[in-house]
Enzyme design. Structure first.
Site, short mmCIF file in Angstrom:
data_model
loop_
_atom_site.label_atom_id
_atom_site.label_comp_id
_atom_site.label_asym_id
_atom_site.label_seq_id
_atom_site.Cartn_x
_atom_site.Cartn_y
_atom_site.Cartn_z
N ASP A 13 -7.66 11.02 -9.05
CA ASP A 13 -8.73 10.37 -9.81
C ASP A 13 -9.87 11.37 -9.92
O ASP A 13 -9.87 12.41 -9.25
CB ASP A 13 -9.21 9.10 -9.06
CG ASP A 13 -10.37 8.41 -9.76
OD1 ASP A 13 -10.31 8.24 -11.00
OD2 ASP A 13 -11.34 8.03 -9.09
N SER A 14 -10.86 11.05 -10.76
CA SER A 14 -12.04 11.88 -10.85
C SER A 14 -12.83 11.88 -9.54
O SER A 14 -13.65 12.74 -9.31
CB SER A 14 -12.95 11.36 -11.97
OG SER A 14 -13.30 10.01 -11.68
N TYR A 45 -15.59 11.51 -15.14
CA TYR A 45 -14.79 11.97 -16.27
C TYR A 45 -15.15 11.21 -17.55
O TYR A 45 -14.91 11.70 -18.65
CB TYR A 45 -13.29 11.73 -15.99
CG TYR A 45 -12.58 12.79 -15.17
CD1 TYR A 45 -13.27 13.77 -14.47
CD2 TYR A 45 -11.19 12.78 -15.09
CE1 TYR A 45 -12.59 14.72 -13.71
CE2 TYR A 45 -10.50 13.74 -14.34
CZ TYR A 45 -11.21 14.70 -13.65
OH TYR A 45 -10.53 15.64 -12.92
N GLY A 46 -15.66 10.02 -17.37
CA GLY A 46 -15.85 9.11 -18.51
C GLY A 46 -16.79 9.64 -19.59
O GLY A 46 -16.78 9.15 -20.71
N CYS A 76 -6.57 6.66 -12.57
CA CYS A 76 -7.82 6.81 -13.32
C CYS A 76 -7.53 6.41 -14.77
O CYS A 76 -6.68 7.03 -15.41
CB CYS A 76 -8.24 8.28 -13.25
SG CYS A 76 -9.70 8.68 -14.20
N ASN A 77 -8.21 5.38 -15.24
CA ASN A 77 -7.99 4.97 -16.63
C ASN A 77 -8.43 6.04 -17.61
O ASN A 77 -7.82 6.24 -18.66
CB ASN A 77 -8.77 3.69 -16.94
CG ASN A 77 -8.20 2.49 -16.21
OD1 ASN A 77 -8.37 2.35 -15.01
ND2 ASN A 77 -7.51 1.64 -16.93
N THR A 78 -9.51 6.73 -17.26
CA THR A 78 -10.07 7.73 -18.16
C THR A 78 -9.11 8.91 -18.32
O THR A 78 -8.81 9.35 -19.43
CB THR A 78 -11.43 8.23 -17.61
OG1 THR A 78 -12.24 7.09 -17.33
CG2 THR A 78 -12.11 9.14 -18.58
N GLU A 155 -19.66 6.15 -6.33
CA GLU A 155 -19.46 7.45 -5.66
C GLU A 155 -20.52 7.67 -4.57
O GLU A 155 -20.26 8.33 -3.57
CB GLU A 155 -19.53 8.60 -6.68
CG GLU A 155 -18.29 8.71 -7.56
CD GLU A 155 -17.07 9.26 -6.82
OE1 GLU A 155 -17.22 10.19 -6.02
OE2 GLU A 155 -15.95 8.75 -7.06
N CYS A 187 -11.40 0.50 -15.01
CA CYS A 187 -11.81 1.74 -14.33
C CYS A 187 -11.51 1.51 -12.86
O CYS A 187 -11.88 0.47 -12.30
CB CYS A 187 -13.30 2.01 -14.54
SG CYS A 187 -13.93 3.33 -13.49
N THR A 188 -10.86 2.48 -12.24
CA THR A 188 -10.39 2.25 -10.87
C THR A 188 -11.50 2.25 -9.83
O THR A 188 -11.26 1.87 -8.67
CB THR A 188 -9.33 3.31 -10.49
OG1 THR A 188 -9.88 4.62 -10.70
CG2 THR A 188 -8.08 3.14 -11.33
N HIS A 189 -12.71 2.67 -10.22
CA HIS A 189 -13.83 2.55 -9.28
C HIS A 189 -14.27 1.08 -9.12
O HIS A 189 -14.78 0.69 -8.07
CB HIS A 189 -15.04 3.34 -9.78
CG HIS A 189 -14.96 4.81 -9.54
ND1 HIS A 189 -14.16 5.65 -10.28
CD2 HIS A 189 -15.61 5.61 -8.64
CE1 HIS A 189 -14.32 6.90 -9.85
NE2 HIS A 189 -15.18 6.91 -8.85
N1 DGL Z 1 -12.06 5.96 -11.96
C1 DGL Z 1 -11.94 6.44 -13.25
C2 DGL Z 1 -11.40 5.50 -14.28
O1 DGL Z 1 -10.55 4.76 -13.99
C3 DGL Z 1 -12.89 7.46 -13.74
C4 DGL Z 1 -14.30 7.15 -13.84
C5 DGL Z 1 -15.05 8.37 -14.27
O2 DGL Z 1 -14.88 9.41 -13.66
O3 DGL Z 1 -15.80 8.26 -15.25
O4 DGL Z 1 -11.76 5.46 -15.39
#
Ligand code: DGL
Length: 280
Positions: A13-14, A45-46, A76-78, A155, A187-189
């Site tokens: 993931d990011s 990453y978004g 990570c969805n992004t 984070e 988003c996995t966060h």
């Molecule tokens: N956890 C990530 C996701 O699922 C990335 C979030 C990010 O880095 O912007 O999108």
């Protein structure tokens, strides 16, 4: 090296968000060993361009494959939106599991016909999201929010503070006004703030965390490839970050309630390689 059933599952993931997916994988497949990489040097990453996310993801995939992982989970969805297809094309012999916003189960569950989706700007812009809507929205109205700043709050380990609350309030209250009754975490966060989401959205709103479904998919693929670990021993978990290992270690204990050593992986200036000390 050819991976065997005893090889680890690679997860990236990011940052720390993918730990919500790792948690589900370990709950479902406790005998599997895992190797997690969080790219905290580049989180979020978004807000990044698709091409850059592809480059980062390619190098991370090489880093994991060099450590003999038997499957790569893009937690990570992004990164999935930007790079899943790209990675499958680059590494045709590797199994990748990606993520997409869980619009399908949400469309099946909603009674009001209105669904909220919380994700990142890059996820909403990607073709994957457009195709998910095309295939599964099925007449359901979708309300999107990119929850600007929420990834960074998580984070920092801030799961309940005023700013985190404000971001979620701004995202969810307009959805409530539209009678949204299902909220998809794209988003996995975000699963790490489910208690706050539930508090703000109300107990009647269903919140969908896709992590258990991803863990089931990992299991199905390992079974199909005859790579499921038959050992009765508990798997091991190894963690790498491109950020600060001790800060990541603190996040690990906050988010997963676990104490574990975290190793540093460093990016080369051209982003073509990642190298880790003490790694094998
Ligand atoms: N956890 C990530 C996701 O699922 C990335 C979030 C990010 O880095 O912007 O999108």
């Amino acid at each position: 090296m050819t991976p065997t059933a005893g090889s680890p599952i690679g997860v990236f993931d990011s940052g720390a968000g993918g730990l919500s997916v790792l948690r589900a994988i370990r709950a479902r497949l406790p005998n599997e060993s895992t190797l997690y990489f969080g790219d905290q040097q580049h989180v979020p990453y978004g807000l990044r361009a698709m091409e850059q996310i592809q480059r980062l993801s390619e190098t991370i995939a090489r880093f994991l494959l060099a450590r003999d992982v038997k499957i790569v989970v893009i937690a990570c969805n992004t990164a999935s939106a930007a790079a899943l297809k790209f990675l499958r094309d680059k590494f045709p012999h590797v199994r990748f599991v990606g993520m997409e916003p869980a619009v399908k189960p949400a469309a099946e569950r909603t009674r009001t016909g209105k669904v909220g989706v919380l994700a990142t700007p890059a996820t909403f812009q990607g073709e994957l999201y457009a195709s998910v809507i095309g295939r599964f929205a099925n007449g359901v109205e979708l309300y999107q929010s990119a929850c600007e700043g929420l990834v960074q709050q998580i984070e920092r380990g801030d799961l309940t503070g005023n700013e985190t609350r404000r971001i979620l309030h701004d995202a969810l209250k307009p959805m409530a006004a539209k009678q949204v009754d299902v909220v998809v975490l794209g988003c996995t966060h975000y699963p790490f703030v489910i208690p706050l989401i539930q508090e703000i959205a109300g107990a009647d709103v269903q919140v969908i965390d896709p992590a258990p479904a991803v863990a089931r998919q990992v299991e199905r693929l390992l079974e199909a490839d005859r790579l499921k670990n038959a050992s009765a021993a508990l798997g091991t978990a190894e963690f790498f970050t491109s950020g600060d290992p001790s800060a990541f270690s603190d996040l690990l204990s906050l988010l997963l309630g676990e104490t574990s050593a975290v190793k540093q992986a460093r990016w080369s200036a051209d982003l073509q390689t990642l190298s880790a000390r003490n790694a094998y």
